[in-house]
Design a protein around this motif. Structure first.
Motif, PDB file in Angstrom:
ATOM      1  N   LEU A 163      -4.722   2.315   9.086  1.00  0.00           N
ATOM      2  CA  LEU A 163      -6.000   2.051   9.733  1.00  0.00           C
ATOM      3  C   LEU A 163      -7.066   2.220   8.674  1.00  0.00           C
ATOM      4  CD1 LEU A 163      -7.521   1.436  12.360  1.00  0.00           C
ATOM      5  CD2 LEU A 163      -7.598   3.909  12.787  1.00  0.00           C
ATOM      6  N   ASP A 164      -7.788   1.141   8.387  1.00  0.00           N
ATOM      7  CA  ASP A 164      -8.789   1.111   7.319  1.00  0.00           C
ATOM      8  C   ASP A 164     -10.096   0.533   7.837  1.00  0.00           C
ATOM      9  OD1 ASP A 164      -6.998   1.918   5.254  1.00  0.00           O
ATOM     10  OD2 ASP A 164      -6.353  -0.143   4.961  1.00  0.00           O
ATOM     11  N   HIS A 165     -11.125   0.721   7.054  1.00  0.00           N
ATOM     12  CA  HIS A 165     -12.379   0.008   7.252  1.00  0.00           C
ATOM     13  C   HIS A 165     -12.376  -1.155   6.260  1.00  0.00           C
ATOM     14  CE1 HIS A 165     -13.682   3.971   8.836  1.00  0.00           C
ATOM     15  NE2 HIS A 165     -14.387   3.219   9.645  1.00  0.00           N
ATOM     16  N   ASN A 166     -12.768  -2.351   6.696  1.00  0.00           N
ATOM     17  CA  ASN A 166     -12.895  -3.450   5.743  1.00  0.00           C
ATOM     18  C   ASN A 166     -14.266  -3.387   5.082  1.00  0.00           C
ATOM     19  OD1 ASN A 166     -14.733  -4.641   7.515  1.00  0.00           O
ATOM     20  ND2 ASN A 166     -13.402  -6.335   8.071  1.00  0.00           N
ATOM     21  N   ASN A 167     -14.589  -4.358   4.258  1.00  0.00           N
ATOM     22  CA  ASN A 167     -15.861  -4.372   3.527  1.00  0.00           C
ATOM     23  C   ASN A 167     -17.073  -4.406   4.448  1.00  0.00           C
ATOM     24  OD1 ASN A 167     -14.501  -4.308   1.100  1.00  0.00           O
ATOM     25  ND2 ASN A 167     -14.548  -6.520   0.835  1.00  0.00           N
ATOM     26  N   SER A 168     -16.891  -4.899   5.670  1.00  0.00           N
ATOM     27  CA  SER A 168     -17.993  -4.972   6.630  1.00  0.00           C
ATOM     28  C   SER A 168     -18.065  -3.742   7.528  1.00  0.00           C
ATOM     29  CB  SER A 168     -17.833  -6.213   7.507  1.00  0.00           C
ATOM     30  OG  SER A 168     -17.797  -7.367   6.709  1.00  0.00           O
ATOM     31  N   GLY A 169     -17.151  -2.792   7.320  1.00  0.00           N
ATOM     32  CA  GLY A 169     -17.137  -1.575   8.128  1.00  0.00           C
ATOM     33  C   GLY A 169     -16.329  -1.682   9.407  1.00  0.00           C
ATOM     34  N   VAL A 170     -15.698  -2.839   9.643  1.00  0.00           N
ATOM     35  CA  VAL A 170     -14.871  -3.039  10.832  1.00  0.00           C
ATOM     36  C   VAL A 170     -13.552  -2.299  10.639  1.00  0.00           C
ATOM     37  CG1 VAL A 170     -13.632  -4.782  12.200  1.00  0.00           C
ATOM     38  CG2 VAL A 170     -15.920  -5.275  11.300  1.00  0.00           C
ATOM     39  N   LEU A 171     -13.089  -1.639  11.707  1.00  0.00           N
ATOM     40  CA  LEU A 171     -11.795  -0.970  11.642  1.00  0.00           C
ATOM     41  C   LEU A 171     -10.691  -2.025  11.719  1.00  0.00           C
ATOM     42  CD1 LEU A 171     -12.559   2.057  13.926  1.00  0.00           C
ATOM     43  CD2 LEU A 171     -11.824   2.169  11.540  1.00  0.00           C
ATOM     44  N   VAL A 172      -9.792  -1.994  10.736  1.00  0.00           N
ATOM     45  CA  VAL A 172      -8.704  -2.957  10.641  1.00  0.00           C
ATOM     46  C   VAL A 172      -7.384  -2.202  10.641  1.00  0.00           C
ATOM     47  CG1 VAL A 172      -7.641  -4.735   9.202  1.00  0.00           C
ATOM     48  CG2 VAL A 172     -10.128  -4.585   9.364  1.00  0.00           C
ATOM     49  N   TYR A 173      -6.462  -2.654  11.493  1.00  0.00           N
ATOM     50  CA  TYR A 173      -5.124  -2.077  11.575  1.00  0.00           C
ATOM     51  C   TYR A 173      -4.199  -3.010  10.804  1.00  0.00           C
ATOM     52  CZ  TYR A 173      -1.098   0.188  13.851  1.00  0.00           C
ATOM     53  OH  TYR A 173       0.067   0.890  14.116  1.00  0.00           O
ATOM     54  N   GLU A 174      -3.572  -2.497   9.759  1.00  0.00           N
ATOM     55  CA  GLU A 174      -2.697  -3.298   8.910  1.00  0.00           C
ATOM     56  C   GLU A 174      -1.245  -2.943   9.198  1.00  0.00           C
ATOM     57  OE1 GLU A 174      -3.790  -2.730   4.827  1.00  0.00           O
ATOM     58  OE2 GLU A 174      -5.903  -3.125   5.228  1.00  0.00           O
ATOM     59  N   VAL A 175      -0.433  -3.963   9.418  1.00  0.00           N
ATOM     60  CA  VAL A 175       0.978  -3.770   9.736  1.00  0.00           C
ATOM     61  C   VAL A 175       1.819  -4.506   8.702  1.00  0.00           C
ATOM     62  CG1 VAL A 175       2.764  -4.076  11.487  1.00  0.00           C
ATOM     63  CG2 VAL A 175       0.394  -3.683  12.194  1.00  0.00           C
ATOM     64  N   ASP A 176       2.723  -3.773   8.042  1.00  0.00           N
ATOM     65  CA  ASP A 176       3.681  -4.373   7.121  1.00  0.00           C
ATOM     66  C   ASP A 176       4.997  -4.491   7.870  1.00  0.00           C
ATOM     67  OD1 ASP A 176       1.846  -4.394   5.019  1.00  0.00           O
ATOM     68  OD2 ASP A 176       2.433  -2.410   4.342  1.00  0.00           O
TER      69      ASP A 176
ATOM     70  N   LEU B 277     -11.255   8.223  17.663  1.00  0.00           N
ATOM     71  CA  LEU B 277     -11.421   6.770  17.694  1.00  0.00           C
ATOM     72  C   LEU B 277     -10.688   6.163  18.891  1.00  0.00           C
ATOM     73  CD1 LEU B 277     -11.030   6.027  13.890  1.00  0.00           C
ATOM     74  CD2 LEU B 277     -13.130   5.811  15.239  1.00  0.00           C
ATOM     75  N   LEU B 278      -9.497   6.685  19.180  1.00  0.00           N
ATOM     76  CA  LEU B 278      -8.741   6.199  20.336  1.00  0.00           C
ATOM     77  C   LEU B 278      -9.458   6.538  21.638  1.00  0.00           C
ATOM     78  CD1 LEU B 278      -5.166   7.157  19.123  1.00  0.00           C
ATOM     79  CD2 LEU B 278      -5.949   4.839  19.611  1.00  0.00           C
ATOM     80  N   LYS B 279      -9.936   7.777  21.770  1.00  0.00           N
ATOM     81  CA  LYS B 279     -10.624   8.211  22.995  1.00  0.00           C
ATOM     82  C   LYS B 279     -11.917   7.447  23.227  1.00  0.00           C
ATOM     83  CE  LYS B 279      -8.825  12.887  23.413  1.00  0.00           C
ATOM     84  NZ  LYS B 279      -9.109  14.326  23.364  1.00  0.00           N
ATOM     85  N   SER B 280     -12.618   7.129  22.146  1.00  0.00           N
ATOM     86  CA  SER B 280     -13.901   6.428  22.286  1.00  0.00           C
ATOM     87  C   SER B 280     -13.730   4.935  22.554  1.00  0.00           C
ATOM     88  CB  SER B 280     -14.744   6.616  21.021  1.00  0.00           C
ATOM     89  OG  SER B 280     -14.207   5.851  19.942  1.00  0.00           O
TER      90      SER B 280
ATOM     91  N   VAL C 221      -8.637   5.562   7.171  1.00  0.00           N
ATOM     92  CA  VAL C 221      -9.221   6.479   8.135  1.00  0.00           C
ATOM     93  C   VAL C 221      -8.372   7.743   8.102  1.00  0.00           C
ATOM     94  CG1 VAL C 221      -9.665   6.850  10.588  1.00  0.00           C
ATOM     95  CG2 VAL C 221     -10.101   4.609   9.559  1.00  0.00           C
ATOM     96  N   ARG C 222      -9.019   8.893   8.070  1.00  0.00           N
ATOM     97  CA  ARG C 222      -8.291  10.160   8.008  1.00  0.00           C
ATOM     98  C   ARG C 222      -7.564  10.412   9.321  1.00  0.00           C
ATOM     99  NH1 ARG C 222     -13.369  12.527   6.796  1.00  0.00           N
ATOM    100  NH2 ARG C 222     -12.922  13.904   8.546  1.00  0.00           N
ATOM    101  N   PRO C 223      -6.378  11.002   9.266  1.00  0.00           N
ATOM    102  CA  PRO C 223      -5.608  11.272  10.488  1.00  0.00           C
ATOM    103  C   PRO C 223      -6.382  12.090  11.525  1.00  0.00           C
ATOM    104  CG  PRO C 223      -4.226  11.598   8.565  1.00  0.00           C
ATOM    105  CD  PRO C 223      -5.623  11.363   8.066  1.00  0.00           C
ATOM    106  N   ASP C 224      -7.231  13.004  11.083  1.00  0.00           N
ATOM    107  CA  ASP C 224      -7.973  13.828  12.032  1.00  0.00           C
ATOM    108  C   ASP C 224      -9.064  13.036  12.767  1.00  0.00           C
ATOM    109  OD1 ASP C 224      -9.392  13.716   9.551  1.00  0.00           O
ATOM    110  OD2 ASP C 224     -10.590  15.447  10.146  1.00  0.00           O
TER     111      ASP C 224
END
Length: 102
Positions: A62-75, A32-35, A24-27
């Motif tokens: 912050l990515d979209h998975n194959n189903s379009g769901v927003l996924v937050y990945e933490v290493d 996304l947070l507000k909504s 997801v682009r930073p802009d």
């Protein structure tokens, strides 16, 4: 010449696959947070750290998975030095995956 064509085709497929799962682009993040489409990152980080007490976060995406769901990945790295990747549903904070990163 066939090798060169195959190389270009493979490169094109790799680039296309990467775009399908683009970050997801930073802009876009503030909206996304507000909504409410994404919960605050502090809460998502806390959910990931709850899986590995005392761990240190090294990277997040912050990515979209194959189903379009927003996924937050933490290493992160735990206190024993093991590296993990925790994937969370960015809207609900539910842990989708918690795997040892090899």
């Amino acid at each position: 010449m066939k090798t060169l064509t195959a190389l270009f085709a493979a490169t094109a497929l790799t680039v296309t696959a990467g775009l399908a799962q683009a970050d997801v682009r930073p802009d876009q993040i503030e909206g996304l947070l507000k909504s409410g489409a994404v919960m605050p990152f502090e809460k998502l980080n806390a959910a990931a750290l709850a899986k590995h007490a005392g761990a240190t976060i090294h990277d997040t995406e912050l990515d979209h998975n194959n189903s379009g769901v927003l996924v937050y990945e933490v290493d992160l790295t735990d206190t024993a030095g093991k590296k993990f990747e925790v994937k969370l549903d960015a809207k609900t904070g539910a842990v989708l995956e918690d795997k040892l990163d090899t």
